[in-house]
Design a protein around this motif. Structure first.
Motif, mmCIF file in Angstrom:
data_model
loop_
_atom_site.group_PDB
_atom_site.id
_atom_site.type_symbol
_atom_site.label_atom_id
_atom_site.label_comp_id
_atom_site.label_asym_id
_atom_site.label_seq_id
_atom_site.Cartn_x
_atom_site.Cartn_y
_atom_site.Cartn_z
ATOM 1 N N TYR A 95 0.837 -1.199 0.000
ATOM 2 C CA TYR A 95 0.000 0.000 0.000
ATOM 3 C C TYR A 95 0.874 1.253 0.000
ATOM 4 N N GLU A 120 2.778 1.713 -3.342
ATOM 5 C CA GLU A 120 1.913 2.199 -4.410
ATOM 6 C C GLU A 120 1.597 3.669 -4.218
ATOM 7 N N LYS A 121 1.347 4.038 -2.979
ATOM 8 C CA LYS A 121 1.041 5.431 -2.670
ATOM 9 C C LYS A 121 2.233 6.329 -3.048
ATOM 10 N N ARG A 161 4.578 5.615 -5.315
ATOM 11 C CA ARG A 161 4.757 5.604 -6.784
ATOM 12 C C ARG A 161 3.838 6.639 -7.416
ATOM 13 N N VAL A 162 2.575 6.658 -6.948
ATOM 14 C CA VAL A 162 1.617 7.594 -7.538
ATOM 15 C C VAL A 162 2.045 9.034 -7.309
ATOM 16 N N LYS A 163 2.660 9.296 -6.140
ATOM 17 C CA LYS A 163 3.043 10.647 -5.805
ATOM 18 C C LYS A 163 4.475 10.983 -6.252
ATOM 19 N N GLY A 164 5.148 9.977 -6.834
ATOM 20 C CA GLY A 164 6.478 10.218 -7.315
ATOM 21 C C GLY A 164 7.490 10.398 -6.205
#
Length: 421
Positions: free
Chosen positions: A409, A412-413, A415-418
């Protein structure tokens, strides 16, 4: 007005209690007994012989001059001519010895009463005096025997004598046998007597008959509503039968009338608020008397205040007192609980500081504390810090599985926020 309000409150607490005293063993007179007593009362008064009469007169004069030893010397040198003379003489000797040598007094008074030749009043008085002296000398079984002889001799149902018999049994720790005479004392007393009820309460309590103990104290607060200690007893004894609701009611009446004074009494009412699921009242009462100094500030009390504020969902106050507990004890668990309280009001930075303080003092709960820090960091969007705490939590077998479930979790969080973890 205060007395009326107390009595009303007492009746509310113990409305079902009856004042009827159950029938108990007592002096029951037959026609023959009454005839014997009347014959004894009306028996012609005897006078001692001349030699005994002169000796007693002289001894009495010495006694009035406070020369007790000289008076005894005179009496001890006299020899009576018959049973009455000897009993009359022994009674005077016993009465004088009662002031200085109880054992000698008992010896002579028993000689005086044994033949039953004294006047009715003298025989009755001597039986009671010897019993009183035996009680003073811890000769309780003998005292009971003579008190009971007095009851049979006079035919009277005397509340004070029944009380003395009950007290003698109490001193012998024969608590079951206290109950019959003390109930008779209650029955025949001209007006309700606190001492009677206190003795009955004590005997029932020592017998571990807690329901009857409670019934007795319920009666006591009805009869003596302004006796503060009786309300405290009632609150305590309700806890023995696990009736916490009634315990709280009794203690509230006591508290509202200013009857709870000691630290233990104030702690008890606080505990009853907690037991009755009123944690806010428990916490604020403890807090009030902690600040006033009536309740000592220690580990137990700070824990009680903090936990009750937490149960009442007053998380800021809970955090405050967990902090005081931590400062007092330097215990890791206090810091951990403070951290949880801060989490509940979204003071995440304060929660993290508390968790870090906990980790600095103990490692046994390290995994759980790190997972709490993960939650605090995630709530602030601090993914790197959350991931770092997660790695620490993975090292603890108790939280490794939970930490692994969080890892994907967080990755992934990020990765989405870079964000690079």
């Amino acid at each position: 007005m205060k007395k009326l309000s107390l009595l009303t409150s007492a009746l509310m607490v113990a409305a079902a209690v009856s004042f009827t005293v159950p029938a108990m063993a007592q002096v029951t007179l037959t026609d023959a007994d009454r005839a014997r007593i009347e014959e004894r009362k009306s028996r012609k008064t005897q006078l001692p012989g001349e030699r005994v009469g002169r000796g007693v007169t002289k001894a009495f004069e010495l006694y009035n001059e406070e020369k007790v030893d000289e008076a005894l010397k005179v009496l001890l040198e006299i020899r009576g001519g018959n049973d009455f003379d000897n009993a009359f003489l022994a009674r005077f000797i016993g009465n004088l010895y009662a002031q200085k040598d109880p054992k000698q007094a008992i010896k002579y008074l028993e000689q005086a009463t044994k033949p039953d030749v004294l006047s009715f009043a003298d025989q009755a008085g001597s039986l009671k005096l010897v019993a009183d002296l035996q009680s003073m000398e811890n000769m309780h079984r003998d005292a009971i025997k003579n008190y009971e002889s007095w009851l049979r001799f006079t035919g009277e149902n005397d509340a004070d004598v029944y009380l003395r018999i009950a007290n003698a049994y109490y001193q012998l720790q024969d608590y079951q046998k206290v109950l019959v005479p003390i109930d008779n004392a209650i029955r025949y007393a001209r007006e309700p007597n606190k001492q009677h009820y206190m003795l009955k309460m004590g005997a029932l309590y020592e017998s571990k008959n807690y329901p009857k103990t409670v019934e007795t104290v319920e009666t006591m607060v009805q009869l003596f509503p302004e006796e503060r200690q009786f309300w405290v007893y009632l609150g305590n004894f309700y806890t023995l039968v696990e009736n916490y609701e009634k315990s709280l009611s009794a203690l509230q009446i006591a508290y509202n009338n200013g009857y709870l004074e000691s630290e233990s009494e104030l702690k008890l009412i606080g505990q009853m608020y907690a037991n009755n699921n009123i944690p806010y009242k428990a916490a604020t009462l403890y807090e009030k008397y902690l600040k006033s100094g009536k309740i000592k500030k220690d580990r137990t009390m700070l824990t009680a205040i903090a936990s009750n504020f937490q149960a009442a969902r007053e998380f800021g106050k809970a955090a405050q007192y967990y902090g005081e507990l931590a400062a007092l004890t330097n215990e890791a668990d206090a810091y951990r609980r403070q951290g949880f309280a801060y989490m509940s009001i979204q003071r995440y930075n304060d929660a993290i500081k508390a968790f870090e303080a906990s980790l600095a003092r103990e490692s046994s709960n390290a995994g759980r504390v790190h997972m709490s820090m993960v939650d605090a960091y995630l709530s602030q969007g601090k993914l790197r810090e959350a991931f770092a705490s997660l790695q620490q939590a993975k090292r603890d077998s108790a939280t490794a599985r939970q930490a692994n479930s969080y890892e994907n979790y967080i990755r992934e969080k990020a990765r989405v926020k870079g964000i690079t973890l």
